[in-house]
Design a protein around this motif. Structure first.
Motif, short mmCIF file in Angstrom:
data_model
loop_
_atom_site.label_atom_id
_atom_site.label_comp_id
_atom_site.label_asym_id
_atom_site.label_seq_id
_atom_site.Cartn_x
_atom_site.Cartn_y
_atom_site.Cartn_z
N HIS A 1 -5.61 3.37 3.99
CA HIS A 1 -4.40 2.94 4.71
C HIS A 1 -4.55 3.25 6.20
O HIS A 1 -4.29 2.40 7.06
CB HIS A 1 -3.21 3.69 4.11
N LEU B 1 1.74 6.61 -6.93
CA LEU B 1 0.69 7.51 -7.40
C LEU B 1 1.06 8.97 -7.14
O LEU B 1 0.77 9.85 -7.94
CB LEU B 1 -0.65 7.17 -6.73
N LYS B 2 1.75 9.18 -6.01
CA LYS B 2 2.19 10.56 -5.71
C LYS B 2 3.20 11.03 -6.75
O LYS B 2 3.16 12.18 -7.20
CB LYS B 2 2.86 10.59 -4.34
N VAL C 1 -4.78 9.18 -4.43
CA VAL C 1 -3.82 9.22 -3.32
C VAL C 1 -4.56 9.48 -2.02
O VAL C 1 -4.32 8.80 -1.01
CB VAL C 1 -2.74 10.32 -3.55
N SER C 2 -5.52 10.41 -2.07
CA SER C 2 -6.21 10.74 -0.82
C SER C 2 -7.09 9.58 -0.37
O SER C 2 -7.17 9.26 0.81
CB SER C 2 -6.97 12.05 -0.98
N ASP C 3 -7.73 8.89 -1.32
CA ASP C 3 -8.56 7.73 -0.96
C ASP C 3 -7.71 6.60 -0.38
O ASP C 3 -8.06 5.98 0.61
CB ASP C 3 -9.32 7.23 -2.19
N LEU C 4 -6.56 6.37 -1.04
CA LEU C 4 -5.67 5.30 -0.58
C LEU C 4 -5.13 5.62 0.82
O LEU C 4 -5.00 4.74 1.66
CB LEU C 4 -4.52 5.13 -1.57
N ASN C 5 -4.86 6.89 1.03
CA ASN C 5 -4.37 7.31 2.34
C ASN C 5 -5.41 7.05 3.43
O ASN C 5 -5.09 6.54 4.50
CB ASN C 5 -4.02 8.80 2.28
N VAL D 1 0.85 -1.20 0.00
CA VAL D 1 0.00 0.00 0.00
C VAL D 1 0.89 1.25 0.00
O VAL D 1 0.65 2.20 -0.76
CB VAL D 1 -0.93 0.01 1.24
N LEU D 2 1.93 1.20 0.83
CA LEU D 2 2.85 2.34 0.89
C LEU D 2 3.51 2.55 -0.48
O LEU D 2 3.66 3.67 -0.95
CB LEU D 2 3.95 2.08 1.93
N GLU E 1 -0.05 11.51 7.12
CA GLU E 1 0.71 10.31 6.75
C GLU E 1 1.18 9.62 8.04
O GLU E 1 1.43 10.28 9.04
CB GLU E 1 1.96 10.70 5.95
N LYS F 1 1.05 4.04 -2.93
CA LYS F 1 0.79 5.44 -2.59
C LYS F 1 1.95 6.31 -3.10
O LYS F 1 1.74 7.36 -3.72
CB LYS F 1 0.65 5.58 -1.07
#
Lengths: 803, 62
Positions: free
Chosen positions: A487, A164-165, A480-484, A157-158, A530, A161
């Motif tokens: 996470h 994507l960033k 990115v925001s959804d994955l964050n 996941v990291l 984060e 992320k």
């Protein structure tokens, strides 16, 4: 879920000849062996089979695949680990081969299902060794985050992320370098020049085209953009098509000159900015070269966090640990800065190379459009200039910043810009000359319409590209925001769940010791949202503490390490149903060893456990505890000829005694009986919390009968006096006399009849304290203070207990 | 208590629900999903794929 039916070693680690560890139907296995007997070879074998590596066999001195093959085996003798699996049923083996004087490991599976199961198990944590116990507890908060992320697969996941960033950042850079506003302005200028009006919509454009057509007083009308081609053809009827084509091409050259020259100048400026940044970073070559030290400094930082002595742990010279920590932290920070700067430059270089390629495509189109007015010498200048730039852009796209050898050469840019202007001017003149030759207002209008259409379509394309890029940026930002969020939620849920399990397991072992609420918590950076780490906290004497290593003893920390491992295995091992525990109780005192054994038996009864130990007391305790539960009990010895040898399964002391009596075998019977009664007394004394004088470790374990018996008597006299009046209690003293005589060199040797009687008395003594229903001993753990009694686990057996 | 998920499960869910995420461009999301399915989810591949999409969009009506 997968368990093992058999594990066989041949020439691997301690084994020489093939040794089979059978465990029918996936039974749990208890293995006892002295240090050096080779018991850990089974743990190593399972680890090697699953991961193609053994964690403690790494490092320069061991070498690649060093230490796997038994040193006494010849080159011809094989080295392999073979397992027979249950669910899926099948076999797998990993063997070590020598190919071109290099050791190579080969895995063979009997079916794809077996291969797939092993692959999945390879990502699970199935084994724990003594040396790994407190790794997690002593790790820094960011190391804990990394380790937990690895256990539960959150590293993926990291990684995503981060990716994507980067992609989002790339889109932002592209948006800036594309300079849509500038390109749109240039095309709009062309549009105004050709059609005398700035149009925005298709309708406005068609209207402007029709205005031009009206000047010719013709019947032609454009209704849609697609009509323009046929209208242009009609306007050019009767005119040499090659000439009209030339006119359009020359006019495109004339009108695109400004854009091309501007793009070349912008590329030159981007290159100079990039070059200046690069020079700036590389100026301190020493610091750049030290980036390779980052890992070493991180490790040093970790070591120092756990070092309280006033000397350097490496060179042993006297230092101020706090000053050293500050100095290392500063160096780490510097290297992080330079590493980040290099990454940024790498990104700039990639974007620049891409941008330069686009500029060169525009430049190429310009050169082609002015071909008619360009002589050979100038053409060669333009081609050479473009060629060296293209070569440089290709090199830049692939070479890392530290290895750039081909750089774009800009010294000719001024001359080239002047030449482009001249050629554009000539192209304009040439176009007008051709118009004169053609002498047709219709062709002039047709050319205007063609150039206007070209600019109008380009504006449309630029607008669409800009909108698409904006959508892509928004999408990646949202991803990115959804994955964050996922996470964060996932990590919190995981930490809550695992904390609950760790707490439950830890309290099972330390329920009466004022430690509570063991928790793993995540640390989140408030601004970026984060994760920055994970911390371990617990309540110690009612007060919440973090960093338990500051308060807890080695034994308690080990316990915490074991609970963390067991909890994570229970939560996250989805394919395997076995755990390997290699000598994990060495630092425990007796009480906690017993609790740990009970924990395994009660809480992990659905797992196949491989429990390896060199502690004879604990081995015997757990062998007795698991009686009737179907465990396989083995003893391991080692000899030079065979390597590891498995002894006939030990049945446990009670079984051995009964077997001796049944077969009328007096040999060692008294010794077994003496050991059994001593173990029994220790267990009873432990459960009834009999106070005994303090002794260190092994001396505590080595307490003998008399001391234990006297201590128990004294405790019972004050709490439950009727028990010591029972004949079954009193007879145990006489039994001990017999077993002592029999197990040591004495003139008096008790006979089989004496031993049978002593065994019966011991059993009667045991009945005073052990429940026949649940099998557990009466214990202070199950004290009922109001009723003044203590009982066994199920409550059926009890003793009066004065407060 | 909610069931804890592994990283793989979390990512599978993320990709599955990506297209329903408000504010997400379906074409971009599809490209990322496809790259992931093809095991090609790398920085350069994303860059190339998104550029091809933009080019296609830009050229669409020419």
């Amino acid at each position: 879920m997968t368990k093992f039916d058999r594990v066989s070693l041949t020439g691997f680690r301690g084994s020489r000849k093939k040794v089979d560890l059978n465990s029918p139907s996936g039974r749990s296995i208890l293995i006892y062996g002295d240090n050096g007997s080779g018991k850990s070879s089974f743990a190593d074998g399972i680890e090697w089979l699953l991961y193609d590596g053994v964690s403690h066999l790494t490092g320069e001195e061991v070498g690649v695949r060093g230490g796997l093959k038994n040193e006494l085996c010849s080159e011809e003798e094989s080295c392999s680990v073979e397992v027979s699996l249950l669910n899926p049923t099948g076999t797998a083996d990993r063997s070590l081969k020598t190919e071109k004087s290099r050791l190579k490991a080969e895995l063979n599976c009997s079916s794809t299902e077996v291969g797939s199961a092993l692959g999945k198990i390879g990502s699970e944590r199935i084994s724990l060794r003594n040396i790994q116990l407190i790794d997690f507890i002593l790790a820094t908060k960011s190391q804990k985050l990394t380790q937990i992320s690895e256990i539960i697969g959150f590293q993926q996941v990291l990684d995503l992320k981060g990716l994507l960033k980067q992609a989002f950042s790339d889109l932002n850079t592209i948006y800036r370098t594309k300079n849509f506003e500038g390109a749109l302005a240039r095309e709009k200028e062309v549009l105004v020049k050709q059609l005398n009006s700035l149009v925005n919509t298709d309708e406005q454009f068609i209207q402007a085209c029709n205005e031009e057509l009206k000047k010719l007083n013709l019947e032609y009308e454009v209704r849609k953009i697609g009509d323009l081609d046929s209208v242009e053809s009609k306007l050019k009827e009767g005119v040499n098509p090659e000439l009209t084509k030339q006119v359009v091409s020359l006019q495109i050259g004339e009108s695109s000159k400004d854009a091309v020259v501007k793009k070349l100048s912008e590329s030159k400026r981007s290159w100079e900015a990039f070059q200046a940044n690069l020079t700036n970073v590389l100026a301190d070559g020493d610091r750049v070269a030290k980036i390779s030290l980052s890992k070493l400094l991180d490790e040093a930082n970790h070591v120092l966090e756990n070092n309280s002595s006033s000397e350097c742990p490496v060179c042993l010279s006297g230092v101020n640990p706090e000053e050293l920590k500050v100095s290392i932290a500063k160096r780490i920070e510097e290297l992080k800065e330079i590493s980040a700067a290099l990454k940024e430059i790498e990104n700039q270089k990639r974007v620049f190379a891409h941008d330069l390629t686009e500029t060169l495509n525009e430049f190429g189109k310009f050169v082609a459009s002015v071909d008619r007015v360009c002589d050979e010498a100038n053409k060669n200048k333009l081609i050479e200039f473009g060629k060296q730039l293209r070569l440089a852009s290709q090199h830049l796209a692939s070479a890392p910043v530290m290895k750039i050898t081909i750089k774009p050469e800009w010294t000719a840019l001024e001359e080239i810009s002047i030449l482009c202007s001249k050629l554009a001017e000539n192209a304009g003149l040439e176009a007008r000359k051709i118009f004169q030759i053609i002498n047709s207002p219709k062709v002039e209008v047709a050319t205007k319409l063609a150039l206007g259409k070209n600019a109008f379509l380009k504006i449309g394309a630029l607008n669409r590209e800009m909108a698409a890029l904006t959508k892509q940026r928004n999408t990646l930002e949202r991803m990115v925001s959804d994955l964050n969020e996922r996470h964060l939620r996932g990590m919190e849920t995981f930490l809550d769940a695992i904390s609950k399990d760790v707490n439950e397991l830890y309290l099972f072992m330390h329920g009466t010791e004022r430690i509570d609420e063991v928790k793993l918590k995540c640390l989140v950076d408030e601004s970026s949202k984060e994760f920055i780490g994970v911390i371990l906290s617990l309540k110690y004497h009612g007060k919440e503490i973090t960093g338990p290593q500051r308060f807890l003893s080695e034994s308690y920390l080990n316990s915490l390490g074991i609970c963390l491992f067991l909890a994570s295995a229970r939560r996250f091992n989805r394919t395997s149903r076995f755990l390997v525990l290699d000598d994990v109780i060495s630092s425990y005192d007796k009480g906690h060893r017993i609790r740990f054994a009970q924990l395994l038996v009660e809480k992990f009864s659905d797992y196949q456990l491989f429990v390896l130990t060199h502690e004879s007391e604990w081995f015997e305790f757990i062998a007795n505890l698991t009686k009737g539960l179907g465990w396989t009990i083995q003893k391991v010895t080692w000899n030079e000829a065979e390597g590891i040898a498995l002894q006939i399964p030990t049945l446990g002391l009670k079984d051995q005694i009964e077997k001796h009596i049944k077969t009328n075998n007096e040999s060692d019977l008294a010794n077994c009986l003496r050991r059994y009664s001593e173990h029994l007394l220790k267990d009873v004394a432990f459960e009834l919390q009999v106070p005994l004088p303090f002794r260190f470790n092994d001396r505590n374990e080595g307490r003998q009968f008399d001391e234990l018996y006297a201590g128990l008597r004294s405790r019972l006299n004050s709490k439950s006096p009727t028990v010591t009046e029972e004949s079954s209690f009193q007879r145990l003293g006489a039994c001990q006399f017999l077993t002592n005589k029999g197990s040591h060199d004495n003139l008096y040797k008790p006979g089989m009849g004496d031993m049978k009687a002593a065994y019966e008395d011991t059993m009667k003594f045991e009945k005073l304290f052990r429940c026949e229903d649940c099998g557990s001993l009466i214990s202070m753990t199950f004290a009922n203070i109001p009723e003044k009694k203590i009982s066994c686990k199920c409550g059926k057996a009890s003793l009066v207990w004065k407060s | 208590m909610k069931e804890a998920k592994t990283g793989s499960e979390l990512l599978a869910e993320f990709f599955m629900e990506l297209l329903n995420l408000p504010g997400v461009d379906p074409e971009t999301a599809q490209s990322i999903i496809k790259l992931n399915q093809d095991n090609k989810l790398k920085r350069a591949q994303i860059s190339a794929e998104l550029e091809a999409n933009r080019k296609k969009t830009a050229d669409d009506q020419i």
